[in-house]
Design a protein around this motif. Structure first.
Motif, short mmCIF file in Angstrom:
data_model
loop_
_atom_site.label_atom_id
_atom_site.label_comp_id
_atom_site.label_asym_id
_atom_site.label_seq_id
_atom_site.Cartn_x
_atom_site.Cartn_y
_atom_site.Cartn_z
N SER A 178 49.85 39.50 49.48
CA SER A 178 49.63 40.41 48.35
C SER A 178 48.59 39.83 47.40
O SER A 178 48.40 38.61 47.33
CB SER A 178 50.94 40.66 47.59
OG SER A 178 51.31 39.50 46.85
N PHE A 179 47.95 40.71 46.66
CA PHE A 179 46.98 40.29 45.66
C PHE A 179 47.66 39.45 44.58
O PHE A 179 47.12 38.45 44.12
CB PHE A 179 46.32 41.54 45.04
CG PHE A 179 45.32 41.22 43.96
CD1 PHE A 179 44.03 40.81 44.30
CD2 PHE A 179 45.67 41.33 42.62
CE1 PHE A 179 43.10 40.51 43.30
CE2 PHE A 179 44.74 41.04 41.63
CZ PHE A 179 43.45 40.63 41.96
N ASP A 180 48.87 39.86 44.19
CA ASP A 180 49.59 39.14 43.13
C ASP A 180 49.90 37.70 43.54
O ASP A 180 49.80 36.78 42.72
CB ASP A 180 50.90 39.87 42.79
CG ASP A 180 50.66 41.17 42.05
OD1 ASP A 180 49.53 41.37 41.56
OD2 ASP A 180 51.59 42.00 41.99
N LEU A 181 50.28 37.48 44.80
CA LEU A 181 50.57 36.13 45.25
C LEU A 181 49.30 35.28 45.25
O LEU A 181 49.33 34.10 44.87
CB LEU A 181 51.18 36.14 46.66
CG LEU A 181 51.52 34.76 47.25
CD1 LEU A 181 52.52 34.03 46.37
CD2 LEU A 181 52.05 34.89 48.67
N VAL B 109 46.77 35.55 43.24
CA VAL B 109 46.49 35.20 41.84
C VAL B 109 47.43 34.09 41.36
O VAL B 109 47.00 33.14 40.69
CB VAL B 109 46.60 36.44 40.94
CG1 VAL B 109 46.53 36.06 39.46
CG2 VAL B 109 45.50 37.44 41.28
N LYS B 110 48.71 34.18 41.71
CA LYS B 110 49.67 33.14 41.34
C LYS B 110 49.26 31.78 41.89
O LYS B 110 49.33 30.76 41.20
CB LYS B 110 51.07 33.49 41.87
CG LYS B 110 51.87 34.44 41.00
CD LYS B 110 53.20 34.81 41.65
CE LYS B 110 54.09 33.61 41.86
NZ LYS B 110 55.41 33.99 42.43
N ARG C 210 46.15 30.38 40.09
CA ARG C 210 46.54 29.87 38.76
C ARG C 210 47.28 28.55 38.86
O ARG C 210 47.17 27.69 37.98
CB ARG C 210 47.41 30.91 38.04
CG ARG C 210 46.61 32.09 37.51
CD ARG C 210 47.50 33.12 36.87
NE ARG C 210 46.72 34.18 36.23
CZ ARG C 210 47.19 35.37 35.88
NH1 ARG C 210 48.47 35.67 36.13
NH2 ARG C 210 46.42 36.26 35.31
N LYS D 170 38.64 42.74 46.97
CA LYS D 170 39.26 42.53 45.66
C LYS D 170 39.66 41.06 45.47
O LYS D 170 39.44 40.47 44.41
CB LYS D 170 40.48 43.44 45.53
CG LYS D 170 41.16 43.43 44.17
CD LYS D 170 42.36 44.38 44.18
CE LYS D 170 43.12 44.32 42.86
NZ LYS D 170 44.34 45.18 42.90
N VAL D 171 40.23 40.47 46.52
CA VAL D 171 40.63 39.06 46.47
C VAL D 171 39.40 38.16 46.36
O VAL D 171 39.39 37.19 45.59
CB VAL D 171 41.46 38.68 47.72
CG1 VAL D 171 41.60 37.17 47.85
CG2 VAL D 171 42.84 39.33 47.64
#
Length: 284
Positions: A86-89, A91-92, A95, A119-120
């Motif tokens: 996922s995109f959210d993972l 980003v996590k 970070r 996007k990634v």
């Protein structure tokens, strides 16, 4: 030396016809075993974790351990998200300190895979993080992902060209007949497909599901353009077997140091052989 991304190490591997080992780690012991061996052999190294391992251990703990390892040893080490789902993972992980990420949209319709990967790439490159993507489906089990043989699809060479141009991805995992997990029958790789993709795509190519592939096939894949090889199952099995052996001989053992250390040692032996096979020893 701080953690690095995979760009320089994979470009060098591509130029000089060797492959960098990408080893899946799960805890402190598996990480230590892989890094110690790579340092002894002066090899560049990719440490990688799946979403399942991140859920188990935490991306911040993993990144902190990898950072300590990178400062302890004078070899280039990248920390890579394997099969990011996922995109959210993604980003996590960025970070937390990951220096490389894979976004796996291979199960999506082609255009959706392109859009997600693009996007990634945009967010990762802004942070100096490299991106791997996958085109085609590799059979077998990886974490919670299971691809049946009738759902597998080899990578289309012309589609690979279009995908790389549209996404700007740094490396590409291709499907040419490998499988996640250990093989049940004879391994047959489509080397003609690999040769064609390598002639059309100017970025490093990745082979997933390399555990259990005969050495001569691995060498041929590297000679034809594979620059990164993933090893997971071939680390888990000896690690687990070494621990089982401790309890077989001493069922009442309760000291984790006593049963984890043999597992660590077993992984070191596998990593040593893989680095020799991949030709990345002395390339740090």
């Amino acid at each position: 030396m701080s953690l690095v991304n995979t760009k320089q190490m994979l470009q060098d591997a591509k130029k000089n016809k060797y492959a960098v080992g990408a080893f899946n780690i799960h805890n402190l012991e598996t990480l230590k075993a892989v890094v110690k061996t790579a340092a002894e052999m002066e090899s560049p190294l990719i440490l990688q974790t799946t979403p399942g391992t991140i859920k188990h251990a935490g991306e911040d703990y993993i990144a902190a351990m990898a950072e300590v390892a990178s400062e302890k040893y004078d070899i280039p080490i990248a920390l890579h998200l394997d099969h990011g789902n996922s995109f959210d993972l993604v980003v996590k992980c960025i970070r937390a300190g990951y220096t490389s990420v894979m976004i796996d949209g291979s199960m999506l319709p082609y255009e959706e895979n392109v859009e997600l990967t693009k996007k990634v790439v945009e967010v990762a490159h802004a942070a100096g993080v490299t991106v791997e993507a996958e085109l085609g489906n590799i059979v077998g089990v990886e974490d919670d992902m299971y691809v049946k043989e009738d759902k597998s699809a080899f990578t289309d060479p012309k589609m690979a060209v279009d995908f790389v141009e549209k996404t700007g991805v740094d490396s590409l995992a291709i499907a040419i007949g490998t499988a996640h997990g250990m093989y049940k029958g004879e391994v047959k790789l489509d080397f003609e497909r690999l040769k064609e993709i390598a002639s059309l795509v100017d970025i490093p190519l990745v082979l997933h599901g390399a555990s259990g592939v005969p050495d001569e096939l691995v060498k041929k894949a590297i000679a034809l353009g594979i620059c990164k090889l993933n090893i997971a199952t071939e680390l888990k099995i000896p690690f687990t077997n070494a621990i089982k052996e401790v309890f077989k001989n001493n069922p009442d053992e309760s000291d984790p140091r006593k049963f984890l250390a043999p597992g660590e040692k077993a992984i070191e032996e596998v990593v040593k052989e893989k680095i020799k096979l991949f030709g990345c020893g002395g390339r740090a």
